[in-house]
Design a protein around this motif. Structure first.
Motif, short mmCIF file in Angstrom:
data_model
loop_
_atom_site.label_atom_id
_atom_site.label_comp_id
_atom_site.label_asym_id
_atom_site.label_seq_id
_atom_site.Cartn_x
_atom_site.Cartn_y
_atom_site.Cartn_z
N PHE A 1 -2.94 -95.79 15.69
CA PHE A 1 -4.46 -95.08 16.18
C PHE A 1 -4.70 -95.52 17.49
CE2 PHE A 1 -4.21 -95.01 11.55
CZ PHE A 1 -4.63 -93.65 11.14
N GLU A 2 -4.68 -94.63 18.42
CA GLU A 2 -4.71 -94.98 19.71
C GLU A 2 -5.93 -94.05 20.41
OE1 GLU A 2 -3.93 -97.08 22.37
OE2 GLU A 2 -5.37 -95.96 23.31
N LYS A 3 -6.76 -94.97 21.05
CA LYS A 3 -7.93 -93.98 21.50
C LYS A 3 -7.82 -93.08 22.70
CE LYS A 3 -10.34 -97.72 23.97
NZ LYS A 3 -11.57 -98.39 24.25
N TYR B 1 -2.05 -97.80 31.61
CA TYR B 1 -3.53 -97.49 32.05
C TYR B 1 -3.68 -98.62 33.00
CZ TYR B 1 -3.85 -93.60 28.96
OH TYR B 1 -3.92 -92.35 28.17
N GLY B 2 -2.99 -99.61 33.19
CA GLY B 2 -3.22 -100.54 34.00
C GLY B 2 -2.30 -100.77 35.11
N ILE B 3 -1.26 -101.65 34.64
CA ILE B 3 -0.36 -102.12 35.82
C ILE B 3 0.12 -101.00 36.59
CG2 ILE B 3 1.88 -103.28 36.34
CD1 ILE B 3 1.57 -104.36 33.29
N PHE C 1 -11.18 -99.22 37.58
CA PHE C 1 -10.31 -98.70 38.58
C PHE C 1 -8.91 -98.50 38.49
CE2 PHE C 1 -8.05 -100.46 42.53
CZ PHE C 1 -8.04 -99.16 43.19
N LEU C 2 -8.10 -99.19 37.98
CA LEU C 2 -6.83 -99.22 37.69
C LEU C 2 -6.46 -97.95 36.46
CD1 LEU C 2 -5.48 -102.92 37.53
CD2 LEU C 2 -5.16 -101.20 39.44
N LYS C 3 -7.42 -97.69 35.52
CA LYS C 3 -7.25 -96.83 34.62
C LYS C 3 -7.40 -95.48 35.36
CE LYS C 3 -9.08 -95.83 30.26
NZ LYS C 3 -10.11 -95.91 29.26
N GLY D 1 -5.84 -112.91 26.29
CA GLY D 1 -5.60 -112.53 27.55
C GLY D 1 -4.02 -113.12 28.02
N LYS D 2 -2.97 -112.82 27.73
CA LYS D 2 -1.74 -113.47 28.33
C LYS D 2 -0.82 -112.54 28.87
CE LYS D 2 -1.86 -117.60 25.11
NZ LYS D 2 -1.15 -118.05 24.13
N THR D 3 0.65 -112.54 28.36
CA THR D 3 1.48 -111.54 29.02
C THR D 3 1.93 -110.59 27.90
OG1 THR D 3 2.92 -113.16 28.47
CG2 THR D 3 2.15 -113.41 30.74
C1 LIG Z 1 -3.88 -104.85 35.92
C2 LIG Z 1 -3.01 -105.77 34.84
C3 LIG Z 1 -1.86 -106.38 35.37
C4 LIG Z 1 -1.07 -107.28 34.28
N1 LIG Z 1 0.21 -107.58 34.84
C5 LIG Z 1 1.14 -108.04 34.01
C6 LIG Z 1 2.24 -108.51 34.28
O1 LIG Z 1 2.75 -108.18 35.51
N2 LIG Z 1 3.00 -109.19 33.64
C7 LIG Z 1 2.79 -109.45 32.40
O2 LIG Z 1 3.32 -109.88 31.46
N3 LIG Z 1 1.61 -109.03 31.76
C8 LIG Z 1 0.55 -108.37 32.61
N4 LIG Z 1 -0.66 -108.23 32.27
C9 LIG Z 1 -1.10 -108.66 30.88
C10 LIG Z 1 -0.46 -107.66 29.79
O3 LIG Z 1 -0.60 -106.23 30.41
C11 LIG Z 1 -1.16 -107.74 28.52
O4 LIG Z 1 -1.03 -109.05 28.06
C12 LIG Z 1 -0.63 -106.96 27.44
O5 LIG Z 1 -0.63 -105.52 27.86
C13 LIG Z 1 -1.52 -107.04 26.17
O6 LIG Z 1 -0.97 -106.02 25.15
P1 LIG Z 1 -1.82 -105.53 23.93
O7 LIG Z 1 -1.00 -104.79 23.08
O8 LIG Z 1 -2.56 -106.90 23.30
O9 LIG Z 1 -3.21 -104.80 24.52
P2 LIG Z 1 -3.32 -103.70 25.46
O10 LIG Z 1 -2.12 -103.55 26.55
O11 LIG Z 1 -4.58 -104.00 26.23
O12 LIG Z 1 -3.29 -102.30 24.52
C14 LIG Z 1 -4.54 -102.19 23.73
C15 LIG Z 1 -4.43 -100.77 23.37
O13 LIG Z 1 -5.62 -100.53 22.21
C16 LIG Z 1 -6.48 -99.58 22.44
N5 LIG Z 1 -7.58 -99.51 21.92
C17 LIG Z 1 -8.50 -100.37 21.90
N6 LIG Z 1 -9.58 -100.30 21.04
C18 LIG Z 1 -9.20 -99.35 20.38
C19 LIG Z 1 -9.76 -98.70 19.20
N7 LIG Z 1 -11.07 -99.23 18.73
N8 LIG Z 1 -9.33 -97.62 18.56
C20 LIG Z 1 -8.02 -97.26 19.04
N9 LIG Z 1 -7.32 -97.77 20.23
C21 LIG Z 1 -7.87 -98.92 20.77
C22 LIG Z 1 -6.26 -99.38 24.01
O14 LIG Z 1 -6.78 -98.00 24.59
C23 LIG Z 1 -4.97 -99.87 24.29
O15 LIG Z 1 -4.01 -98.60 24.39
C24 LIG Z 1 -1.44 -107.32 32.94
C25 LIG Z 1 -2.78 -106.93 32.77
C26 LIG Z 1 -3.73 -106.12 33.46
C27 LIG Z 1 -5.14 -105.82 33.03
#
Ligand SMILES: Cc1cc2nc3c(=O)[nH]c(=O)nc-3n(C[C@H](O)[C@H](O)[C@H](O)COP(=O)(O)OP(=O)(O)OC[C@H]3O[C@@H](n4cnc5c(N)ncnc54)[C@H](O)[C@@H]3O)c2cc1C
Ligand code: SF4
Length: 437
Positions: free
Chosen positions: A158-160, A170-172, A248-250, A403-405
């Protein structure tokens, strides 16, 4: 690092290997028995094995190794901080320089696309072991979903938002991570039979617990990431033109750039990869002048050297050892960013049309999604394998680790998948026919 000329927001910043260069690079591999590079990869992508396949001219074998171990292998090849992971561990470092593992991984995934290889296949006949729901379609959920689907579980994400990928979509910035690379990896997940429901925000009408109790899922995984921009805690943050990095990035990713910044002056506050992404996005959106301001020194900046160099190449300036003091302007629009020096005596003022705050992200209100215990920072508190304090509710990725990678989110997603399988086996679930789509 070879760069292509970057004229637009979507132009790729770094060239990959052609066939000859890839073969030459793979030939430098020492074929170590213990493959320390493979040990150095958090997600277990096994570079030791896929480099051997490339070296012996078996690109399909290389692509299979990558995808089977890390379904987001294409994305990781572009954004992993290899210099402190697999490449740092490479034995060749002691002789001259490490094998360029990230580039070889990218080459193998590009071969997969070019030759339309289908290296991951959905398991024959649905084994119907149980049904699992994921909250969010970021790297953690995608990696978890692929593992569960391969093991015969039915998975719905489920994705919002309207698309999968989380920060990848929506970021990088696309200069570092083009959308087609993200889409290729997501297609591999979809090919395993994982289902997606877009535009569904869990926590609005339905909670994680409801997914189990009302919708019949056997377990729920929360991979919601961090989507709340951190505040600088200084006056003037509410002025028009002061933006958080995530917003901004989104918007830039959704609209193919940030048109309002054309010919404008932009100040970016921060020193991480996110700050570099914001600055390069602003510049490639047509900003006349972009300046990064960071509170510590370049050596202390968490951004990778490649990203700092890329920002320099685009003419972006970096002023270090200055922290924001206030944002000011006549009326409601920001006109100046004021800074205080690290020595507490110096001060500086920069005229600007926009300020982008890239000083970290925090969790949104998780209590709406789940009653699971939260950590101090509002993240979901987990034990090994992503277990929360509630039975059947698991979490991993940024929302659990703070918040990692990407590669760490993949690794944690895989671990949580193994943990869910153990949980469901113990629970000896009945077939998932009760699960509602
Ligand atoms: C600008 C930016 C640059 C980065 N650059 C790097 C890089 O170069 N190298 C690297 O390794 N890492 C990088 N990172 C970090 C990396 O992107 C994150 O560590 C990684 O994306 C985490 O993955 P995740 O699945 O935990 O969360 P996310 O990628 O944040 O995904 C979470 C998802 O959950 C959805 N969501 C949230 N709440 C709800 C809800 N209530 N119901 C349904 N959907 C929901 C969101 O819309 C999103 O799609 C960067 C981060 C940012 C912000
Ligand atoms: S996934 Fe990342 S860390 Fe792992 S081998 Fe590939 S580039 Fe290195």
């Amino acid at each position: 690092m070879s760069k292509v000329k970057t004229g637009s927001y979507t132009s790729e910043a770094v060239r990959g290997f052609d066939h000859r260069t890839a073969m030459e690079e793979a030939a430098r591999c020492l074929l170590c028995h213990d493959a320390p590079c493979s040990e150095g990869c958090p997600a277990g992508t096994d570079p030791g094995k896929f480099i051997r396949s490339i070296r012996f001219r078996n690109p399909k074998g290389a692509a299979e190794t990558i995808r089977e171990n890390n379904v987001l292998g294409g994305v990781c090849a572009r954004v992993c901080p290899y210099d402190r992971l697999c490449e740092e561990a490479c034995s060749r470092t002691g002789i001259d320089r490490p094998i360029e593992i990230g580039k070889l991984q990218r080459y193998a995934v590009e071969q997969e696309k070019a030759f339309r290889m289908k290296v991951l296949k959905a398991p024959r006949g649905r084994k119907n072991q149980g049904a699992v729901a994921c909250v969010g379609a970021g790297p953690a959920s995608l990696a978890l979903a692929a593992e569960l689907a391969k093991a015969g579980y039915r998975v719905t994400i489920f994705e919002k938002e309207k698309k999968a990928g989380g920060v990848l979509t929506y970021g990088i910035t696309p200069a570092r991570l083009p959308q087609y690379v993200v889409d290729q990896d997501i297609a591999a997940v979809k090919g395993l039979g994982v289902e997606f429901e877009f535009g569904t925000e869990i926590g609005k009408k339905i909670t994680a617990q409801d997914l189990i109790e009302q919708k019949g899922y056997d377990a729920v995984f929360i991979g919601a990431g961090l989507w709340q921009g951190r505040s600088a805690g200084v006056p003037g943050e509410d002025l028009k033109g002061v933006l958080t990095a995530v917003d901004f990035l989104k918007e830039a990713r959704t609209k193919g750039g940030y048109a309002a910044m054309k010919d404008k002056t932009v100040v970016v506050v921060g020193g991480g990869d996110v700050a570099m992404d914001c600055a390069t996005t602003a510049k490639l959106s047509g900003a006349a002048k972009v300046a990064i301001w960071y509170r510590r020194s370049v050596e202390e900046a968490p951004a990778s050297m490649d990203e700092i160099r890329y920002a320099h190449d685009l003419g972006i300036t970096i002023t270090t050892e200055f922290a924001p003091k206030a944002f000011t302007g006549k009326g409601k629009k920001v006109e100046y960013a004021e800074f205080t020096g690290r020595d507490k005596k110096s001060s500086a003022t920069a005229a600007c049309d926009f300020v982008v705050l890239a000083i970290g992200q925090t969790a949104e209100d998780m209590s709406k999604i789940t009653g699971a215990s939260l950590s101090g920072k509002g993240c979901i508190a987990v034990r090994k394998g992503g277990k929360t304090n509630l039975p059947g509710i698991f979490a991993a990725g940024d929302i659990a680790n703070g918040g990692k990678t990407v590669v760490e989110a993949v690794a944690e997603g895989k671990e949580a998948a193994a943990s869910i399988i153990t949980y469901l086996k113990k629970k000896a679930v009945k077939p998932a026919k009760k699960a509602v789509k």
